[in-house]
Motif scaffolding. Structure first.
Motif, PDB file in Angstrom:
ATOM      1  N   VAL A  87       0.850  -1.183   0.000  1.00  0.00           N
ATOM      2  CA  VAL A  87       0.000   0.000   0.000  1.00  0.00           C
ATOM      3  C   VAL A  87       0.890   1.238   0.000  1.00  0.00           C
ATOM      4  N   ASP A  88       0.452   2.279  -0.686  1.00  0.00           N
ATOM      5  CA  ASP A  88       1.134   3.569  -0.647  1.00  0.00           C
ATOM      6  C   ASP A  88       0.070   4.658  -0.614  1.00  0.00           C
ATOM      7  N   GLY A  89       0.488   5.904  -0.801  1.00  0.00           N
ATOM      8  CA  GLY A  89      -0.457   6.998  -0.735  1.00  0.00           C
ATOM      9  C   GLY A  89      -1.506   6.960  -1.826  1.00  0.00           C
ATOM     10  N   ILE A  90      -1.180   6.343  -2.953  1.00  0.00           N
ATOM     11  CA  ILE A  90      -2.147   6.251  -4.049  1.00  0.00           C
ATOM     12  C   ILE A  90      -3.278   5.297  -3.693  1.00  0.00           C
ATOM     13  N   SER A  91      -2.956   4.194  -3.054  1.00  0.00           N
ATOM     14  CA  SER A  91      -3.972   3.174  -2.780  1.00  0.00           C
ATOM     15  C   SER A  91      -4.648   3.332  -1.427  1.00  0.00           C
ATOM     16  N   LEU A  92      -4.072   4.091  -0.497  1.00  0.00           N
ATOM     17  CA  LEU A  92      -4.616   4.132   0.866  1.00  0.00           C
ATOM     18  C   LEU A  92      -6.036   4.693   0.903  1.00  0.00           C
ATOM     19  N   LEU A  93      -6.305   5.760   0.155  1.00  0.00           N
ATOM     20  CA  LEU A  93      -7.647   6.335   0.158  1.00  0.00           C
ATOM     21  C   LEU A  93      -8.671   5.347  -0.391  1.00  0.00           C
ATOM     22  N   PHE A  94      -8.304   4.608  -1.438  1.00  0.00           N
ATOM     23  CA  PHE A  94      -9.206   3.600  -1.982  1.00  0.00           C
ATOM     24  C   PHE A  94      -9.481   2.504  -0.959  1.00  0.00           C
ATOM     25  N   VAL A  95      -8.449   2.101  -0.221  1.00  0.00           N
ATOM     26  CA  VAL A  95      -8.611   1.052   0.782  1.00  0.00           C
ATOM     27  C   VAL A  95      -9.559   1.504   1.891  1.00  0.00           C
ATOM     28  N   LEU A 134      -7.822  -6.400  -4.951  1.00  0.00           N
ATOM     29  CA  LEU A 134      -7.480  -5.622  -6.141  1.00  0.00           C
ATOM     30  C   LEU A 134      -6.670  -4.382  -5.787  1.00  0.00           C
ATOM     31  N   LEU A 135      -7.085  -3.674  -4.747  1.00  0.00           N
ATOM     32  CA  LEU A 135      -6.451  -2.409  -4.395  1.00  0.00           C
ATOM     33  C   LEU A 135      -5.088  -2.587  -3.747  1.00  0.00           C
ATOM     34  N   LEU A 136      -4.778  -3.789  -3.302  1.00  0.00           N
ATOM     35  CA  LEU A 136      -3.500  -4.043  -2.631  1.00  0.00           C
ATOM     36  C   LEU A 136      -2.545  -4.864  -3.479  1.00  0.00           C
ATOM     37  N   SER A 137      -2.995  -5.370  -4.622  1.00  0.00           N
ATOM     38  CA  SER A 137      -2.175  -6.262  -5.444  1.00  0.00           C
ATOM     39  C   SER A 137      -1.029  -5.519  -6.115  1.00  0.00           C
ATOM     40  N   LEU A 138       0.133  -6.147  -6.104  1.00  0.00           N
ATOM     41  CA  LEU A 138       1.311  -5.603  -6.780  1.00  0.00           C
ATOM     42  C   LEU A 138       1.842  -6.585  -7.813  1.00  0.00           C
ATOM     43  N   ASN A 139       0.957  -7.424  -8.311  1.00  0.00           N
ATOM     44  CA  ASN A 139       1.297  -8.349  -9.381  1.00  0.00           C
ATOM     45  C   ASN A 139       0.135  -8.335 -10.363  1.00  0.00           C
ATOM     46  N   LEU A 140       0.426  -8.140 -11.628  1.00  0.00           N
ATOM     47  CA  LEU A 140      -0.636  -7.973 -12.619  1.00  0.00           C
ATOM     48  C   LEU A 140      -1.439  -9.240 -12.852  1.00  0.00           C
ATOM     49  N   LEU A 141      -0.811 -10.419 -12.744  1.00  0.00           N
ATOM     50  CA  LEU A 141      -1.577 -11.652 -12.870  1.00  0.00           C
ATOM     51  C   LEU A 141      -2.536 -11.809 -11.696  1.00  0.00           C
ATOM     52  N   GLN A 142      -2.040 -11.550 -10.508  1.00  0.00           N
ATOM     53  CA  GLN A 142      -2.894 -11.590  -9.317  1.00  0.00           C
ATOM     54  C   GLN A 142      -4.032 -10.585  -9.440  1.00  0.00           C
ATOM     55  N   VAL A 265     -12.107   1.330  -9.134  1.00  0.00           N
ATOM     56  CA  VAL A 265     -10.978   0.438  -9.373  1.00  0.00           C
ATOM     57  C   VAL A 265     -10.298   0.763 -10.700  1.00  0.00           C
ATOM     58  N   GLY A 266     -11.071   1.173 -11.696  1.00  0.00           N
ATOM     59  CA  GLY A 266     -10.475   1.522 -12.981  1.00  0.00           C
ATOM     60  C   GLY A 266      -9.518   2.693 -12.871  1.00  0.00           C
ATOM     61  N   LEU A 267      -9.895   3.699 -12.093  1.00  0.00           N
ATOM     62  CA  LEU A 267      -9.008   4.838 -11.883  1.00  0.00           C
ATOM     63  C   LEU A 267      -7.745   4.397 -11.157  1.00  0.00           C
ATOM     64  N   TYR A 268      -7.900   3.540 -10.153  1.00  0.00           N
ATOM     65  CA  TYR A 268      -6.738   3.032  -9.435  1.00  0.00           C
ATOM     66  C   TYR A 268      -5.808   2.276 -10.382  1.00  0.00           C
ATOM     67  N   GLY A 269      -6.377   1.459 -11.290  1.00  0.00           N
ATOM     68  CA  GLY A 269      -5.547   0.722 -12.220  1.00  0.00           C
ATOM     69  C   GLY A 269      -4.729   1.624 -13.128  1.00  0.00           C
ATOM     70  N   VAL A 488      -0.961  12.470   2.904  1.00  0.00           N
ATOM     71  CA  VAL A 488      -0.915  11.032   2.655  1.00  0.00           C
ATOM     72  C   VAL A 488      -0.546  10.732   1.207  1.00  0.00           C
ATOM     73  N   VAL A 489      -1.118  11.461   0.261  1.00  0.00           N
ATOM     74  CA  VAL A 489      -0.928  11.126  -1.155  1.00  0.00           C
ATOM     75  C   VAL A 489       0.252  11.856  -1.790  1.00  0.00           C
TER      76      VAL A 489
END
Length: 509
Positions: A87-95, A134-142, A265-269, A488-489
């Motif tokens: 998780v980083d500042g980009i994903s924390l708000l989504f989480v 989805l919001l925490l994944s750091l592997n594209l296959l996962q 989720v699309g914006l996060y991607g 945060v971000v």
């Protein structure tokens, strides 16, 4: 590009990210096995409380000064499947949104169904677990595998619990659009994996590994088109939005729209994978995508002004907001991206408030057609205030989370392009004010001209008070304290935009 990672053992006593995924999974199983709606609701409430507690702990222990992926976990499941979370500042708000909104849905379903079916609560919690993954994944296959599974809960909810006259259309369109998006997304993921084989002589779809190998411009352009299509469908961005209005009109009143519109989720991607991995293609397609975003702003706002049904009005409002967010992402500017992230969180909270209010209005009036509504403020002032506050937040009024976020986005648009784009975004915001305030006036203040099937004068119950109060307090708390969220971000966004400030763009430095 080298990405720093901080392991979870240095920041917490337990793997928080895995716990955020496992908790709703456990709650979903318990709710599914229960024999009564009351027990299922209790399981949902307890699961929601634990999930929110874990999310708060994550935010509390998050190091705002570090430009790194934090709480990182990396394993091989069964020796084969990748498992890489961070998780980083980009994903924390989504989480945080993914922890809050399904919890509010549990309360909402208890209000609507009184004794909600265990299967329903189980599907909401399972959906929450997949969104967290989805919001925490750091592997594209996962990420892609979880994205495929994430389509199933809304499909089942739409099939069994849609409230409109046509139950087949939203299910069919949602399935068709999402399947096409997932196929395009898989093609882009495999293209990136094949490029890694070419450059590093071994297969990997890990985010960190992909950043370390160069990608030829032609490959970047192909991968960009495929990934952008896949994420734009999930985002309901014009012209890939065809599934959203039918889902809003004929599907569930709140459940599916709250999660697909509230948690983007699309914006996060786009932020997590497309901008860092494909810098040259992003620059090549920047003007086209910004134009697509501006078109979406006016398309959604224009059609929202023409609607007589509140459900479709809110659907086209979400499409207009998505266009604004897309413009913000492709400013490629630090202020613009910071504002986009904050505005996405604001839209998630505000849209959820509007959808919950719509559901409670329908519960009393038996309709969401604006000509059949009116005069509801006197009996339900808190519901009217919730709708108005959510509308004002969407319009970026002072004191709401959208105010600072929209101004940062406009600053980024001015700095990155010209006044024309910023003026178009601002004009779209004015149109948003027009149709949302008009809807508020028709529902709560205007005299009711036609009889309704139910009695709209019934005051709010205690659970309804709780739901409306939480939404209002969340909007006001974030609106008057935006500085912590900017902090945060800012580090993560700064690292992302630094590469686009460079004169050349090979693999990101």
């Amino acid at each position: 590009m080298t990405v720093a990672e901080i392991g979870w053992k240095t920041q917490a006593a337990l793997p928080v990210l895995s716990a955020l995924i496992a908790t709703p999974v456990a709650g979903s199983i318990v709710a599914l096995l229960t024999r009564s709606g009351r027990q299922a609701a209790l399981a949902g409430r307890l699961t929601s409380a634990v999930e929110i507690g874990l999310a708060v702990m994550l935010a509390w222990r998050f190091d705002r000064s570090a430009d790194a992926l934090q709480f990182v976990e990396q394993e091989r499941l069964l020796g084969l499947l990748p498992y890489h979370l961070g998780v980083d500042g980009i994903s924390l708000l989504f989480v945080l949104l993914a922890a809050l909104l399904p919890s509010l849905l549990v309360v909402y379903e208890e209000i609507v169904h009184e004794r909600p079916p265990g299967r329903y609560i189980a599907l909401v919690l399972a959906w929450q677990a997949l969104l967290m993954g989805l919001l925490l994944s750091l592997n594209l296959l996962q990420f892609w595998l979880l994205a495929c599974l994430e389509v199933l809960p809304p499909l089942l909810i739409l099939r069994h619990w849609s409230t409109g006259d046509d139950k087949r259309t939203p299910t069919r369109l949602y399935g068709l659009f999402q399947s096409g998006g997932l196929l395009m997304l898989l093609s882009g993921v495999l293209l990136l994996g094949w490029n890694h084989v070419r450059m590093a002589d071994h297969w990997s779809l890990d985010y960190r590994d992909l950043l370390e190998v160069p990608i030829a411009d032609s490959w970047q352009n192909y991968a960009f088109v495929l990934l952008f299509y896949g994420f734009a469908v999930r985002l309901a961005q014009f012209p890939f939005h065809g599934w959203l209005p039918p889902v809003a009109q004929h599907g569930t009143l709140a459940t599916v729209p709250v999660l697909v519109v509230g948690i983007k989720v699309g914006l996060y991607g786009l932020l997590r994978f497309v901008l860092p991995l494909l810098p040259n293609a992003v620059l090549n397609w920047q003007n086209f995508v910004v134009g697509l975003g501006v078109a979406g702003i006016f398309y959604g706002a224009g059609l929202a002004l023409m609607q007589l049904g509140l459900r479709r009005l809110l659907a086209f409002s979400a499409i207009s907001q998505t266009g604004m967010l897309l413009v913000g992402v492709f400013t490629l500017d630090r202020e613009g991206l910071t504002g986009t992230l904050l505005l996405s969180a604001n839209f998630g909270l505000a849209a959820s408030g509007l959808l919950f209010a719509t559901g409670l209005v329908h519960r009393r009036a038996g309709s969401t057609l604006l000509p059949r509504l009116g005069g509801m403020f006197e009996a339900m002032p808190l519901l009217g205030i919730t709708f108005l506050l959510a509308a004002l937040s969407t319009m970026a009024m002072p004191g709401t989370p959208g105010f600072d976020a929209a101004h940062l986005l406009l600053d980024g648009a001015i700095g990155a392009s010209d006044w024309g784009i910023a003026a178009a975004v601002a004009l779209g915001n004015v149109l948003t004010a027009a149709f949302l305030l008009w809807a508020f006036q028709r529902i709560f203040l205007a005299e009711r001209k036609r009889p309704v099937a139910c009695r709209p004068g019934i005051p709010l119950t205690r659970p309804e008070w709780l739901l409306a109060s939480i939404v209002c307090l969340a909007l006001l708390a974030v609106g008057f304290h935006t500085e912590p969220w900017v902090a945060v971000v800012s580090k993560s966004v700064g690292g992302l935009t630094a590469a686009y400030a460079a004169p050349t763009h090979g693999p990101l430095p």
